[in-house]
Write an enzyme that holds these catalytic residues in place. Sequence first.
Site, short mmCIF file in Angstrom:
data_model
loop_
_atom_site.label_atom_id
_atom_site.label_comp_id
_atom_site.label_asym_id
_atom_site.label_seq_id
_atom_site.Cartn_x
_atom_site.Cartn_y
_atom_site.Cartn_z
N TYR A 60 7.69 -0.28 -0.69
CA TYR A 60 7.12 0.71 -1.65
C TYR A 60 6.07 1.26 -0.97
CZ TYR A 60 4.04 2.82 -4.82
OH TYR A 60 3.12 3.77 -5.48
N LYS A 108 5.78 5.61 0.81
CA LYS A 108 4.74 6.42 0.60
C LYS A 108 4.20 6.82 1.94
CE LYS A 108 4.33 6.44 -3.81
NZ LYS A 108 4.84 7.75 -4.52
N SER A 131 -0.70 6.89 -2.09
CA SER A 131 -1.48 5.64 -2.95
C SER A 131 -2.31 4.91 -1.87
CB SER A 131 -0.44 4.76 -3.19
OG SER A 131 -0.74 3.47 -3.47
N ASP A 160 -1.79 -9.77 -1.70
CA ASP A 160 -3.05 -9.02 -2.21
C ASP A 160 -4.07 -9.07 -1.20
OD1 ASP A 160 -2.06 -8.30 -4.64
OD2 ASP A 160 -3.23 -9.83 -5.72
N ASN A 184 0.66 -4.71 -13.23
CA ASN A 184 -0.73 -4.33 -12.82
C ASN A 184 -1.71 -4.98 -13.74
OD1 ASN A 184 0.84 -1.59 -12.11
ND2 ASN A 184 -0.44 -2.27 -10.59
N PHE A 188 5.44 13.65 -8.81
CA PHE A 188 5.15 12.07 -9.26
C PHE A 188 6.32 11.49 -9.29
CE2 PHE A 188 1.93 14.60 -12.00
CZ PHE A 188 0.77 14.14 -11.62
P1 NAD Z 1 5.92 6.28 -13.76
O1 NAD Z 1 7.03 5.33 -13.39
O2 NAD Z 1 5.23 5.98 -14.87
O3 NAD Z 1 6.34 7.52 -13.52
C1 NAD Z 1 7.22 8.02 -12.65
C2 NAD Z 1 8.27 8.99 -13.46
O4 NAD Z 1 9.23 9.33 -12.12
C3 NAD Z 1 8.95 8.30 -14.53
O5 NAD Z 1 8.99 9.15 -15.45
C4 NAD Z 1 10.53 7.95 -13.74
O6 NAD Z 1 11.43 7.98 -14.85
C5 NAD Z 1 10.26 9.27 -13.02
N1 NAD Z 1 11.51 9.09 -11.73
C6 NAD Z 1 11.56 8.02 -10.98
N2 NAD Z 1 12.40 8.28 -9.99
C7 NAD Z 1 12.93 9.66 -10.42
C8 NAD Z 1 14.16 10.25 -9.68
N3 NAD Z 1 14.78 10.08 -8.79
N4 NAD Z 1 14.25 11.65 -10.35
C9 NAD Z 1 13.63 12.27 -11.27
N5 NAD Z 1 12.57 11.26 -11.64
C10 NAD Z 1 12.36 10.17 -11.45
O7 NAD Z 1 4.87 6.02 -12.67
P2 NAD Z 1 3.36 6.65 -12.52
O8 NAD Z 1 2.25 5.11 -12.62
O9 NAD Z 1 3.16 7.63 -13.52
O10 NAD Z 1 3.29 7.02 -10.97
C11 NAD Z 1 3.54 8.46 -10.57
C12 NAD Z 1 3.41 8.49 -9.26
O11 NAD Z 1 2.22 8.10 -8.64
C13 NAD Z 1 4.46 7.60 -8.37
O12 NAD Z 1 5.01 8.30 -7.32
C14 NAD Z 1 3.60 6.36 -8.09
O13 NAD Z 1 4.32 5.69 -6.76
C15 NAD Z 1 2.21 7.09 -7.52
N6 NAD Z 1 1.30 6.14 -7.68
C16 NAD Z 1 1.05 5.38 -8.83
C17 NAD Z 1 0.13 4.33 -9.23
C18 NAD Z 1 -0.05 3.54 -10.14
O14 NAD Z 1 -0.69 2.57 -9.99
N7 NAD Z 1 0.37 3.78 -11.46
C19 NAD Z 1 -0.84 4.33 -7.92
C20 NAD Z 1 -0.72 5.06 -6.60
C21 NAD Z 1 0.53 5.86 -6.61
C1 WQD Z 2 -5.41 -5.55 -9.34
C2 WQD Z 2 -6.31 -6.86 -8.99
C3 WQD Z 2 -4.69 -8.83 -8.38
C4 WQD Z 2 -2.32 -8.53 -12.21
C5 WQD Z 2 -0.94 -2.40 -7.21
C6 WQD Z 2 -0.07 -1.72 -6.15
C7 WQD Z 2 -0.63 -0.57 -5.41
C8 WQD Z 2 -0.91 0.67 -6.44
C9 WQD Z 2 -1.80 0.02 -7.66
C10 WQD Z 2 0.82 2.13 -6.82
C11 WQD Z 2 -5.83 -7.63 -8.05
C12 WQD Z 2 -5.37 -8.81 -9.87
C13 WQD Z 2 -3.35 -8.19 -10.98
C14 WQD Z 2 -2.61 -9.99 -12.93
C15 WQD Z 2 -4.38 -10.62 -11.69
N1 WQD Z 2 0.33 1.17 -6.89
N2 WQD Z 2 -4.29 -9.29 -10.86
N3 WQD Z 2 -3.71 -10.83 -12.81
O1 WQD Z 2 -2.73 -4.79 -6.59
O2 WQD Z 2 -4.40 -3.23 -6.44
O3 WQD Z 2 -2.39 -2.40 -6.49
O4 WQD Z 2 -1.12 -1.21 -8.08
O5 WQD Z 2 0.78 2.84 -5.48
O6 WQD Z 2 0.57 0.09 -4.59
O7 WQD Z 2 0.10 -2.94 -4.97
O8 WQD Z 2 -3.15 -3.58 -8.55
O9 WQD Z 2 -3.51 -4.03 -10.81
O10 WQD Z 2 -1.68 -5.20 -9.54
O11 WQD Z 2 -3.94 -5.68 -9.38
O12 WQD Z 2 -5.29 -11.28 -11.27
O13 WQD Z 2 -1.71 -10.47 -13.62
O14 WQD Z 2 -5.94 -7.63 -10.41
O15 WQD Z 2 -4.63 -9.86 -7.72
O16 WQD Z 2 -6.72 -8.24 -7.39
P1 WQD Z 2 -3.13 -3.75 -6.83
P2 WQD Z 2 -3.11 -4.73 -9.67
#
Ligand code: NAD
Ligand code: WQD
Length: 337
Positions: free
Chosen positions: A148, A152, A124, A294, A198, A80
């Site tokens: 970003y 990925k 993602s 977006d 988000n 993660f």
């Molecule tokens: P998060 O930031 O809460 O968790 C990521 C964790 O990784 C954190 O605890 C951070 O301290 C740790 N970290 C970052 N860089 C590091 C490094 N170099 N060495 C060790 N630890 C490190 O994020 P999350 O929402 O839990 O996301 C987890 C994974 O899922 C990420 O890779 C993120 O890109 C991916 N992801 C998240 C979302 C989302 O919307 N939350 C969506 C799609 C993919």
């Molecule tokens: C959702 C919807 C916004 C905030 C992002 C990353 C993506 C993934 C998930 C990691 C959209 C709208 C949002 C606000 C709003 N992360 N919005 N007001 O854009 O689908 O994806 O997070 O992989 O890479 O790009 O998620 O939660 O930012 O937005 O109106 O203050 O809510 O326009 O339609 P998104 P989001």
Amino acid sequence: MKVLVTGGAGYIGSHTVVLLIEAGYEVVVFDNFSNASKESIRRVEAIVGKKIVVVEGDIRYREDLAKVFSSHKIDAVIHFAGLKAVGESVEQPLRYYDNNVNGSVVLCEVMSEYNCKSIIFSSSATVYGDPHTTPILEDFPLSATNPYGRSKLMVEEILRDVYLSDNEWKIVLLRYFNPVGAHASGTIGEDPNGLPNNLMPFISQTAVGKREYLSVFGNDYDTVDGTGVRDYIHVIDLAQGHLNALDRIRNFNEPMTINLGTGNGYSVLEMVEAFEKASAKKVPYKIVERRVGDIATCFADPSYAKEVLDWEATRGIDEMCEDTWRWQSQNPNGYII
Ligand code: NAD
Ligand code: WQD
């Protein structure tokens, strides 16, 4: 089976650690706490009633990783760890490539040295760019519009190359849609730094009174009410997807790329309405300009996950909002206590 969870103190990682321990896995959490609090570990320990093995370290530093692999016989890694803020990645591309791409390369090198060749990677839905149609299937064209997303895509390709060079690797690439919600205890959840990027944390911080109003980014999209549509998935369902993948990883004879979503799309205004119902609070909002980059609509076709992981999301939008609200209302300042 002993599992190394990189980023295990973060939002999705901490929920997955709970499920792993409850399912009887041995877990080692590895995190540099760049975007997490040690309090999240204490809360996870309280939920599972056990001490958790935590190693503070950075995936970019091989000595940090070697320390873990030399003192634990790790069978598989759930990876993660990464930086995830899209806007920040545009401003600091090198930091994102270093952390997310270089970090993943170093991790794979050290895994290989210690003959640990099973990895589940957090990808993602962002890798689909602006999809030409929905629901989104795994074989849709891929693209990235920011560093970003590109990080990925790069790691996905690197892992496929690693497999081509050595077929002993077992690789699962999980493409998450929009993770929301929290553990039902309300003691762990998403705790963004500063202004949330988000939607869900912004809504919940508005409902709890930390923000005056939600800015809705555009209401002129070609959607049900003009606002953006996304596939929100409960973090516990998402975490469970990792356990199903881990269970089956030995049987996969090639890298597996799998969507983790619900298959349902909800608009921003539908999310606001559902949250108001769950919290019995008003969420004031203003319609503002579209956010650059977006897309209108994004939701998964989750049938491949059902087929190969026997997994599907079971929690609906009401439960997502209720659990988020329990976490937010019990912890208005997140893990700062
Ligand atoms: P998060 O930031 O809460 O968790 C990521 C964790 O990784 C954190 O605890 C951070 O301290 C740790 N970290 C970052 N860089 C590091 C490094 N170099 N060495 C060790 N630890 C490190 O994020 P999350 O929402 O839990 O996301 C987890 C994974 O899922 C990420 O890779 C993120 O890109 C991916 N992801 C998240 C979302 C989302 O919307 N939350 C969506 C799609 C993919
Ligand atoms: C959702 C919807 C916004 C905030 C992002 C990353 C993506 C993934 C998930 C990691 C959209 C709208 C949002 C606000 C709003 N992360 N919005 N007001 O854009 O689908 O994806 O997070 O992989 O890479 O790009 O998620 O939660 O930012 O937005 O109106 O203050 O809510 O326009 O339609 P998104 P989001």
